[in-house]
Design a protein around this motif. Structure first.
Motif, short mmCIF file in Angstrom:
data_model
loop_
_atom_site.label_atom_id
_atom_site.label_comp_id
_atom_site.label_asym_id
_atom_site.label_seq_id
_atom_site.Cartn_x
_atom_site.Cartn_y
_atom_site.Cartn_z
N VAL A 83 85.78 27.34 26.82
CA VAL A 83 84.62 27.57 26.11
C VAL A 83 83.55 28.28 27.64
CG1 VAL A 83 83.28 25.38 27.77
CG2 VAL A 83 81.92 26.33 25.65
N LEU A 84 82.71 28.99 27.01
CA LEU A 84 81.62 30.02 27.96
C LEU A 84 80.32 29.32 28.45
CD1 LEU A 84 81.86 32.37 29.41
CD2 LEU A 84 80.58 33.36 27.30
N ILE A 85 80.45 28.95 29.33
CA ILE A 85 78.70 28.54 29.29
C ILE A 85 78.08 29.66 30.65
CG2 ILE A 85 77.49 26.44 29.68
CD1 ILE A 85 80.07 24.83 29.96
N THR A 86 76.74 29.71 29.55
CA THR A 86 76.15 31.41 30.52
C THR A 86 74.69 30.96 30.43
OG1 THR A 86 75.99 33.41 30.88
CG2 THR A 86 76.54 32.35 28.88
N LYS A 87 74.17 31.58 31.58
CA LYS A 87 72.43 31.42 30.71
C LYS A 87 72.32 32.68 31.26
CE LYS A 87 71.52 29.92 36.02
NZ LYS A 87 70.75 29.39 36.77
N GLY A 88 70.92 32.81 30.64
CA GLY A 88 70.45 34.05 30.27
C GLY A 88 69.93 34.68 28.73
N GLU A 126 78.55 28.85 24.68
CA GLU A 126 76.69 28.02 24.53
C GLU A 126 76.10 29.30 25.87
OE1 GLU A 126 75.87 25.87 23.49
OE2 GLU A 126 78.44 24.95 22.60
N ILE A 127 75.22 29.05 25.65
CA ILE A 127 73.75 30.02 26.12
C ILE A 127 72.69 29.30 25.66
CG2 ILE A 127 72.81 32.43 25.93
CD1 ILE A 127 74.29 34.31 24.23
N VAL A 128 72.67 28.62 27.90
CA VAL A 128 71.92 27.53 27.86
C VAL A 128 70.63 28.71 28.66
CG1 VAL A 128 73.44 26.35 27.97
CG2 VAL A 128 73.15 26.71 29.88
N SER A 129 70.02 27.61 28.56
CA SER A 129 68.39 27.81 29.48
C SER A 129 68.92 27.31 30.84
CB SER A 129 67.22 27.15 28.89
OG SER A 129 67.59 25.95 28.90
N THR A 130 69.20 26.55 31.81
CA THR A 130 69.38 25.83 33.15
C THR A 130 71.17 24.87 32.82
OG1 THR A 130 68.97 25.10 34.77
CG2 THR A 130 68.50 23.78 32.46
N LYS A 131 71.85 25.31 34.23
CA LYS A 131 72.70 24.88 34.09
C LYS A 131 72.87 23.19 34.67
CE LYS A 131 75.83 28.14 33.38
NZ LYS A 131 77.01 29.00 33.72
N THR A 132 72.40 21.89 34.20
CA THR A 132 72.12 21.15 35.23
C THR A 132 73.74 19.65 35.10
OG1 THR A 132 71.22 20.06 32.77
CG2 THR A 132 70.40 21.28 34.45
N VAL A 133 73.77 18.82 35.47
CA VAL A 133 74.97 17.80 35.21
C VAL A 133 74.78 17.64 33.81
CG1 VAL A 133 75.67 15.36 35.31
CG2 VAL A 133 74.75 17.23 37.16
N GLU A 134 73.72 17.49 32.95
CA GLU A 134 73.42 16.78 31.56
C GLU A 134 74.24 17.41 30.46
OE1 GLU A 134 73.38 14.76 28.67
OE2 GLU A 134 72.72 13.77 30.73
N THR A 135 73.81 19.13 30.81
CA THR A 135 74.25 20.30 30.11
C THR A 135 75.67 20.58 30.19
OG1 THR A 135 72.71 21.54 31.38
CG2 THR A 135 74.10 23.12 30.24
N TYR A 136 76.21 19.41 31.32
CA TYR A 136 77.97 20.02 31.42
C TYR A 136 78.02 18.90 30.46
CZ TYR A 136 77.83 23.63 34.59
OH TYR A 136 77.82 24.86 35.28
N ILE A 156 79.04 25.25 40.11
CA ILE A 156 79.94 24.02 41.10
C ILE A 156 79.10 23.04 40.88
CG2 ILE A 156 81.24 24.18 43.34
CD1 ILE A 156 82.40 26.09 40.66
N VAL A 157 78.02 22.97 41.52
CA VAL A 157 77.70 21.20 42.38
C VAL A 157 77.16 20.59 40.47
CG1 VAL A 157 76.03 20.84 43.50
CG2 VAL A 157 76.97 22.12 44.53
N PRO A 158 76.46 21.02 39.59
CA PRO A 158 76.80 20.19 38.28
C PRO A 158 77.38 19.66 37.97
CG PRO A 158 75.42 22.67 38.27
CD PRO A 158 75.93 22.06 39.41
N ALA A 159 78.60 20.51 37.61
CA ALA A 159 79.62 20.31 37.06
C ALA A 159 80.75 19.48 37.74
CB ALA A 159 80.56 21.05 37.41
N LEU A 160 80.43 19.40 39.22
CA LEU A 160 81.24 17.79 40.25
C LEU A 160 80.53 16.64 39.52
CD1 LEU A 160 81.96 20.10 43.59
CD2 LEU A 160 83.85 19.05 41.68
N GLU A 161 79.22 16.82 39.50
CA GLU A 161 78.05 15.68 39.80
C GLU A 161 78.67 15.41 38.02
OE1 GLU A 161 74.06 16.77 40.98
OE2 GLU A 161 74.56 16.74 43.06
N ALA A 162 79.10 15.99 37.32
CA ALA A 162 79.15 15.48 36.02
C ALA A 162 80.90 14.84 35.87
CB ALA A 162 78.43 16.58 34.59
#
Length: 235
Positions: free
Chosen positions: A123-128, A150-160, A185-191
């Protein structure tokens, strides 16, 4: 007999992980300082531009269009609203040129994705900006290798967590691969996911993150060609 491997899903960032991106922003910033050389020193201009981007990101989001609007705002500010229309026209042209820049995949990206496709969910997860990210994915020739985009506005723990769940994978059975410690990296680890960092030669100031994660699920590699080895190690 069920598979004993730990990983079911691999998520990838796009810009500066799969293809070059930040390089084009730096070239445009250089052109911007040249256009306004008669009004302020380059360091001052870039500092004011970064301030504008920081203020505007919640309204404009990430991407070239917001960057272009921030350049125009900065030009108006440093010139006391006297910036020539010809300069505004050049800034707009710079933005259009960025939106048309070629997509150059980074080393080992295509062959690595081809090898992983079909063996894992990708899966591709990108902002922009939606249209620009869709354009780059189409031009990259990589689009058919992904099971989801998935083209998202921000990347957070909840996003992942939301994306992994929607793809039918537990966070602990997912790997996030990206160049940004702060966003990938950081929010994915926290997820609860694994995370593989591939540093890029340039990091945008708003993506700087000073602390290297110490999580046991964190790995760093030099390029995409080393990802297979990490997956083999994880199991």
């Amino acid at each position: 007999m069920p598979s004993a491997r730990k990983i079911d899903l691999i998520a990838f960032d796009a810009d500066d992980t799969l293809w070059h991106n930040e390089h084009y922003f730096r070239l445009t910033e250089k052109r911007f300082t040249e256009l306004l050389a008669g009004y302020a020193e380059p360091e001052h201009l870039l500092d004011r531009l970064l301030q504008a981007e920081r203020r505007n990101i919640h309204q404009y989001g990430f991407g070239i269009k917001g960057f272009t609007l921030s350049m125009i705002e900065t030009a108006l500010t440093v010139t006391g609203n006297t910036v020539p229309s010809s300069v505004i026209a050049e800034i707009l042209k710079s933005g259009r040129d960025m939106l048309a820049h070629p997509v150059n995949p980074l080393p080992h990206v295509h062959e690595t994705l081809e090898d992983l496709a079909g063996r894992y969910q990708l899966v591709l997860i990108t902002k922009g900006d939606l249209f620009d990210q869709e354009r780059k994915l189409a031009q990259s020739g990589l689009g058919d290798l992904f099971d989801g985009v998935e083209i998202v506005s921000t990347k957070t723990v909840e996003t992942y967590r939301t994306i992994f769940t929607a793809m039918g994978a537990e966070p602990g059975a997912a790997v996030m691969v990206g160049n940004s410690l702060k966003s990938d990296i950081v929010p994915a680890l926290e997820a609860g996911a694994w995370a593989v960092h591939i540093p890029y030669e340039i990091t945008w100031a708003l993506e700087h993150h000073d602390e290297t994660p110490t999580d046991e699920k964190f790995r760093t590699i030099r390029d995409m060609g080393e990802l297979g080895g990490v997956l083999a190690e994880i199991g």
